[in-house]
Enzyme design. Structure first.
Site, mmCIF file in Angstrom:
data_model
loop_
_atom_site.group_PDB
_atom_site.id
_atom_site.type_symbol
_atom_site.label_atom_id
_atom_site.label_comp_id
_atom_site.label_asym_id
_atom_site.label_seq_id
_atom_site.Cartn_x
_atom_site.Cartn_y
_atom_site.Cartn_z
ATOM 1 N N LYS A 189 0.883 -1.173 0.000
ATOM 2 C CA LYS A 189 0.000 0.000 0.000
ATOM 3 C C LYS A 189 0.919 1.221 0.000
ATOM 4 C CE LYS A 189 -1.768 3.097 1.783
ATOM 5 N NZ LYS A 189 -1.541 4.502 1.286
ATOM 6 N N GLU A 265 8.937 1.335 11.084
ATOM 7 C CA GLU A 265 10.049 2.279 10.870
ATOM 8 C C GLU A 265 9.418 3.663 10.887
ATOM 9 O OE1 GLU A 265 13.153 1.581 10.578
ATOM 10 O OE2 GLU A 265 13.186 -0.532 10.029
ATOM 11 N N CYS A 300 13.776 10.521 7.087
ATOM 12 C CA CYS A 300 13.514 10.150 8.482
ATOM 13 C C CYS A 300 14.753 10.324 9.352
ATOM 14 C CB CYS A 300 13.012 8.719 8.548
ATOM 15 S SG CYS A 300 14.028 7.588 7.606
ATOM 16 N N GLU A 399 9.016 16.370 14.610
ATOM 17 C CA GLU A 399 9.609 16.107 13.306
ATOM 18 C C GLU A 399 8.976 17.054 12.288
ATOM 19 O OE1 GLU A 399 8.586 12.337 11.458
ATOM 20 O OE2 GLU A 399 10.659 12.127 10.798
HETATM 21 P P1 NAD Z 1 2.435 8.770 7.087
HETATM 22 O O1 NAD Z 1 2.546 8.087 8.387
HETATM 23 O O2 NAD Z 1 1.508 9.905 6.962
HETATM 24 O O3 NAD Z 1 2.023 7.753 5.951
HETATM 25 C C1 NAD Z 1 2.755 6.558 5.737
HETATM 26 C C2 NAD Z 1 1.842 5.554 5.111
HETATM 27 O O4 NAD Z 1 0.811 5.258 6.037
HETATM 28 C C3 NAD Z 1 1.146 6.028 3.837
HETATM 29 O O5 NAD Z 1 1.085 4.956 2.915
HETATM 30 C C4 NAD Z 1 -0.239 6.384 4.322
HETATM 31 O O6 NAD Z 1 -1.231 6.276 3.330
HETATM 32 C C5 NAD Z 1 -0.444 5.343 5.397
HETATM 33 N N1 NAD Z 1 -1.470 5.684 6.388
HETATM 34 C C6 NAD Z 1 -1.876 6.904 6.787
HETATM 35 N N2 NAD Z 1 -2.877 6.793 7.690
HETATM 36 C C7 NAD Z 1 -3.097 5.475 7.875
HETATM 37 C C8 NAD Z 1 -3.978 4.713 8.684
HETATM 38 N N3 NAD Z 1 -4.863 5.287 9.488
HETATM 39 N N4 NAD Z 1 -3.908 3.377 8.624
HETATM 40 C C9 NAD Z 1 -3.002 2.760 7.823
HETATM 41 N N5 NAD Z 1 -2.165 3.422 7.013
HETATM 42 C C10 NAD Z 1 -2.195 4.768 7.039
HETATM 43 O O7 NAD Z 1 3.927 9.169 6.711
HETATM 44 P P2 NAD Z 1 4.415 9.939 5.421
HETATM 45 O O8 NAD Z 1 3.991 11.360 5.585
HETATM 46 O O9 NAD Z 1 4.057 9.202 4.176
HETATM 47 O O10 NAD Z 1 5.990 9.787 5.564
HETATM 48 C C11 NAD Z 1 6.705 10.599 6.384
HETATM 49 C C12 NAD Z 1 6.989 9.895 7.689
HETATM 50 O O11 NAD Z 1 7.642 8.653 7.432
HETATM 51 C C13 NAD Z 1 7.939 10.667 8.559
HETATM 52 O O12 NAD Z 1 7.506 10.613 9.887
HETATM 53 C C14 NAD Z 1 9.253 9.910 8.410
HETATM 54 O O13 NAD Z 1 10.124 10.060 9.469
HETATM 55 C C15 NAD Z 1 8.774 8.528 8.256
HETATM 56 N N6 NAD Z 1 9.793 7.708 7.594
HETATM 57 C C16 NAD Z 1 10.478 6.792 8.350
HETATM 58 C C17 NAD Z 1 11.470 6.021 7.762
HETATM 59 C C18 NAD Z 1 12.220 5.010 8.567
HETATM 60 O O14 NAD Z 1 12.756 4.091 7.989
HETATM 61 N N7 NAD Z 1 12.261 5.098 9.882
HETATM 62 C C19 NAD Z 1 11.747 6.151 6.409
HETATM 63 C C20 NAD Z 1 11.035 7.078 5.678
HETATM 64 C C21 NAD Z 1 10.043 7.845 6.283
#
Ligand code: NAD
Length: 497
Positions: A189, A265, A300, A399
């Site tokens: 997804k 992550e 991240c 963040e």
């Molecule tokens: P996000 O949490 O908004 O979304 C991530 C994913 O989760 C997307 O596919 C989104 O559609 C899905 N999602 C959102 N709401 C959901 C729900 N209620 N149920 C299930 N899935 C849901 O994050 P983002 O804005 O896409 O990415 C940025 C974040 O990702 C930052 O916090 C960053 O630090 C983190 N990140 C972490 C790593 C790591 O490896 N630690 C790597 C890259 C990004």
């Protein structure tokens, strides 16, 4: 402004897959609904993607379960599996220019980076896990002479992966490559802001010979498709990369449903510590700037808390600011651009909101702080540095996920360690020092999954990646990642003699 002309030309050069990919076929979402695919380069709509929801997730899970039970992939010989994944990697490599262009159009990072970093690292990840297939052995345990103790890894089953938009295909590959290598069937997804490369990659996997139903992709909103996947009773494991807030929801969904395995992550607020005996001020200043400005700060591991010893802070920040001022935001499609757009308007406004908050809480703006290239219609923010930040301020605690450095002064090593660890996150940390003892003491004191000494972001597919504390648990990359996609089974065979 040339940006729109460049976008139109680039859109003409890519094959944009926009529908769900289930059981080896593209098809519209059951609802018939679509989401706009807006390029942050100029804010225009370049296409629409299927808005998958719970019904599409049901279909994808059924396809994955059927393929898993049939065993066309799971039971395939190791060398045949390895060949298919290596062919898949070759196809990604052969289509690298197109995938890099899709990624840049979809989420606005410079084409120079998608070509030289994102897509090559995807190829590397798939090849690494393909090679692991016939090289990682199971174990035999100690046992009496008339028994055999076998400790074997078996695929966990149907794996759901929910991934972010900041390195869309790369973060996805860190999930699907080890999951496939260990014989699972997978549903991806991708983030609604950037799903195009994952959809195209699934098509390439099918062309490489991955049996149908083994790799499915359901694009759509997180609250619809992502939630349905994490709540599904027939999904055995959910792996997630994204924000800590959504990571907590995912854990809840697993608990409310079938106790599926969870690996997260999540976010970070990583400290980079510069001691007064820093071996090379210019190298450290350059690295400190890129540790935050790479990918417009949407990383991240971004080293957003820059802790500098007070005796050198003024001189050091001058050098970091010089790097920031040399990084003008530009057209991501121009190969010379090193600093592109933020992923969408919402993210841009969130970042600008944090900048306002930093100023209102008393931090001193050193440079940047404004939206840039507004006349392009795209979503750009200048590289921004705040000085005089305390670790209590919002811009030191939350963040931002944008190009904002929060510089914090400290007097001595112990104070630096205390500030560095005073965070809910624990993804990465770094220290610049000539002294081996200081470096080692810091590396052991910092509570983070990655610690860098005299560099930032040194890493490899062979090294684990993941966080302490609320940055999540479970590791991507390296052979340790295989643990997430396998169950350990003990087989004790009693023999007659
Ligand atoms: P996000 O949490 O908004 O979304 C991530 C994913 O989760 C997307 O596919 C989104 O559609 C899905 N999602 C959102 N709401 C959901 C729900 N209620 N149920 C299930 N899935 C849901 O994050 P983002 O804005 O896409 O990415 C940025 C974040 O990702 C930052 O916090 C960053 O630090 C983190 N990140 C972490 C790593 C790591 O490896 N630690 C790597 C890259 C990004």
């Amino acid at each position: 402004m040339m940006f729109s002309e460049n976008v139109a030309q680039a859109v003409g050069r890519v094959s944009m897959r926009s529908e769900t990919f289930i059981n080896g076929r593209f098809r519209p979402a059951r609802s018939g609904e679509t989401l706009a695919c807006i390029t942050p380069i100029d804010g225009s709509e370049i296409g629409r993607i299927s808005a998958g929801d719970a019904r599409d997730i049901d279909d994808a899970v059924a396809a994955a379960r059927t393929s898993f039970e049939a065993g066309h992939w799971r039971k395939m010989g190791p060398r045949d599996k390895r060949k298919i994944l290596l062919d898949f990697a070759d196809k990604i490599e052969a289509n690298a220019d197109e995938l890099a262009l899709l990624e840049t159009l979809d989420m606005g990072k410079p084409i120079a980076h998608t070509k030289s970093v994102d897509i090559p690292l995807v190829v590397q990840a798939i090849r690494y896990y393909a090679e692991a297939i016939d090289k990682v052995n199971d174990e035999l345990g100690p046992a009496p002479h008339n028994a055999v103790s076998m400790i074997v890894r078996e695929p966990v089953g149907v794996v759901g992966a929910v991934t972010p938009w900041n390195f869309p295909l790369l973060m996805a590959s860190w999930k699907f490559a080890p999951a496939l290598a260990t014989g699972n069937s997978v549903i991806m997804k991708p983030a609604e802001q950037a799903s195009l490369t994952m959809l195209r990659a699934a098509e390439l996997a099918a062309e490489a010979g991955l049996p149908e139903g083994v790799l499915n992709v359901v694009p759509g909103d997180g609250a619809a498709a992502g939630k349905a996947l994490a709540l599904h009773m027939d999904v055995d494991s959910v792996v997630f990369t994204g924000s800590t807030a959504v990571g907590k929801l995912i854990m809840g969904y697993a608990a409310q449903s079938n106790l599926k395995r969870v690996a997260l992550e999540c976010g970070g607020k990583s400290p980079q510590i510069v001691m007064e005996d820093c071996p090379d001020f210019d190298a450290a200043a350059n690295a400190a700037a890129w540790a935050v400005f790479y990918d417009q700060g949407q990383v991240c591991t971004a080293g957003t808390r820059l802790l500098v010893q007070n005796s050198i802070k003024a001189e050091f920040l001058k050098k970091v600011a010089a790097v920031a001022k040399g990084l003008a935001p530009g057209d991501p499609l121009d190969p010379a651009t090193q600093f592109g757009a933020l992923v969408d308007e919402t993210q841009m406004n969130t970042v600008l909101g944090y900048i306002e908050k930093g100023a209102s809480e008393g931090a001193t703006l050193v440079c940047g702080g404004e939206r840039a290239l507004g006349q392009s219609g795209g979503f750009y923010v200048q590289p921004t540095i705040f000085d005089g930040v305390t670790n209590k301020m919002t811009i030191a605690r939350e963040e931002i996920f944008g190009p904002v450095i929060s510089a914090i002064g400290f007097d001595n090593f112990d104070q630096a360690m205390m500030i560095a660890n005073d965070t809910i996150y624990g993804l990465a940390a770094g220290i610049w020092t000539k002294d081996l003892n200081t470096a080692h003491r810091a590396a052991r004191t910092l509570r983070a999954g990655n610690v860098w000494v005299n560099c930032w972001d040194g890493s490899d597919i062979t090294t684990p990646f993941g966080g302490f504390k609320q940055s999540g648990f479970g590791r991507d990359r390296s052979l340790h990642a295989l643990d997430k996609y396998t169950e350990l089974k003990t087989i004790w065979m009693q023999l007659s003699s």
